[in-house]
Design an enzyme around this catalytic site. Structure first.
Site, PDB file in Angstrom:
ATOM      1  N   GLU A 150       0.847  -1.184   0.000  1.00 34.93           N
ATOM      2  CA  GLU A 150       0.000   0.000   0.000  1.00 34.93           C
ATOM      3  C   GLU A 150       0.888   1.241   0.000  1.00 34.93           C
ATOM      4  O   GLU A 150       1.694   1.432   0.900  1.00 34.93           O
ATOM      5  CB  GLU A 150      -0.905   0.004   1.232  1.00 34.93           C
ATOM      6  CG  GLU A 150      -1.814   1.207   1.341  1.00 34.93           C
ATOM      7  CD  GLU A 150      -2.623   1.212   2.636  1.00 34.93           C
ATOM      8  OE1 GLU A 150      -3.555   2.034   2.737  1.00 34.93           O
ATOM      9  OE2 GLU A 150      -2.305   0.408   3.542  1.00 34.93           O
ATOM     10  N   GLU A 233      -9.638   9.306   5.903  1.00 30.23           N
ATOM     11  CA  GLU A 233      -9.688   8.426   7.056  1.00 30.23           C
ATOM     12  C   GLU A 233     -10.047   9.280   8.269  1.00 30.23           C
ATOM     13  O   GLU A 233      -9.190   9.943   8.839  1.00 30.23           O
ATOM     14  CB  GLU A 233      -8.342   7.732   7.271  1.00 30.23           C
ATOM     15  CG  GLU A 233      -8.013   6.727   6.188  1.00 30.23           C
ATOM     16  CD  GLU A 233      -6.717   5.989   6.465  1.00 30.23           C
ATOM     17  OE1 GLU A 233      -6.658   4.795   6.167  1.00 30.23           O
ATOM     18  OE2 GLU A 233      -5.775   6.620   6.981  1.00 30.23           O
TER      19      GLU A 233
END
Length: 374
Positions: A150, A233
């Protein structure tokens, strides 16, 4: 503080109290509200917008437009030393079997000729959150489950949150300077590029970030790009956060391979010194290794060899290609740090698992020459 894996499971039923039930894979022709935990819809017949509330049972709702989305309800909150509540986002590619219409992803890194994206964020002053752009890669052309790598691009962060792992340096990529963090959340490796101040809009050369990750030894050209995603987030609050515009394109038919090296075989392997700094806990450790050329000639290409004590196993590395066979470890330079001038240094690091008590390796050789400890 660490952020854990966004462990997305199969799409479930709408959460209790959902305002609107949106069918997975539907098309948003006008503003569409999604409150389903993993609900999603398609915009522009090209991208997928997902609610992706994975870290809380509390309701989150997003309003989807033709160009992006806005968080309109955020009832959940999470401690800042743990995982966020969600990752509402818009993406191109494949995410847990949900693929955007007509996508050419996954595509092998070696075959990418260009990968670009345009993004506009709208921020709010209250709340604890980051604005995160994710690039996912895997050794296989994976369309479901967790990818092994990621890449996170942090455009903005508010509050006492930080990326996974620890800082490993800085990088100038795509015309900007980024602080680079590296670590693992236990299920996949993560390299994060953190902006020193908030960026609300950008035109990105995504291939530059992929190539920098490759040059750090984290992936190879045989890996596959599976998806690119832009969103937020939130840990606490976040109502009003929005992606107001998103576009992305990945073109194949390229030959994205590093140019042939002109560096001669390892040479200049005179005197050397190694500084080995470790941090261990009950079942794991990290190590930062600094090599100093204490000789009079330049080292062009290096291989550092040593043995790890029993119970230590390398799991991932940065700024070097590190391999382990039994207790024997070999660390080789990557493209950007193969030359060490007299008096100069090269550094790399890695993370590993630990069984039993921890101790440092005691002897190192560089290109076959014994190094002193510093």
């Amino acid at each position: 503080m660490r952020r854990t894996l966004r462990a997305i499971v199969a799409v479930g039923l709408a959460a209790a109290g959902s305002i609107v039930a949106v069918a997975l894979g539907g098309t948003a022709s006008a503003d569409t509200q999604i409150c389903e935990q993993y609900g999603s819809t398609v915009i522009q017949n090209r991208y997928v917008v997902q609610n992706n509330r994975w870290g809380t049972t509390a309701q989150q709702c997003i309003n989807v437009t033709n160009n992006g989305f806005e968080i309109i309800t955020q009832n959940g909150s999470s401690p800042t030393n743990g995982a966020p509540t969600a990752y509402p986002s818009v993406f191109l590619g494949c995410h847990y079997t949900n693929c955007s219409p007509g996508t050419n992803l996954p595509i092998q890194v070696s075959q990418i000729s260009s990968a670009t994206s345009s993004i506009n964020y709208r921020y709010v002053s209250n709340g604890i959150y980051n604005a995160s752009y994710d690039i996912w890669l895997d050794p296989s052309p994976k369309r479901d489950g967790v990818n092994q790598m990621e890449i996170m691009i942090w455009f903005n962060r508010q509050g006492p949150i930080q990326p996974i792992g620890s800082p490993v340096g800085n990088a100038n990529i795509d015309g900007r300077n980024w602080e680079v963090w590296r670590g693992s959340n236990g299920s996949n490796n993560v390299i994060s590029y953190v902006a020193p101040s908030a960026i609300s809009s950008a035109n990105l050369n995504l291939l530059a970030f992929i190539n920098d990750t490759r040059n750090r030894g984290a992936i190879t050209n045989s890996w596959y790009l599976t998806s690119i995603q832009a969103g937020f987030e939130p840990w606490q609050g976040g109502v009003g956060l929005a992606v107001t515009n998103f576009s992305a394109a990945v073109n194949g038919g390229g030959n994205n391979n590093p140019p042939p090296t002109t560096t001669p075989p390892p040479s200049g392997s005179g005197a050397c010194a190694v500084k080995y700094t470790a941090n261990s806990w009950n079942n794991g450790f990290t190590a930062d290794v600094q090599i100093t050329n204490t000789g009079a000639s330049t080292i062009n290409g290096w291989t550092l060899a040593y043995s790890l004590p029993s119970g230590q196993q390398v799991t991932n590395s940065w700024n070097a290609t590190v391999s382990q066979s039994g207790s024997s470890v070999t660390a080789r330079n990557v493209g950007h740090n193969g030359t060490i001038s007299p008096g100069g240094t090269a550094s790399f690091g890695y993370q590993g698992t630990l069984s039993g008590s921890y101790s440092n390796p005691t002897a190192f050789t560089l290109n076959g020459t014994t190094c002193s400890r510093s």
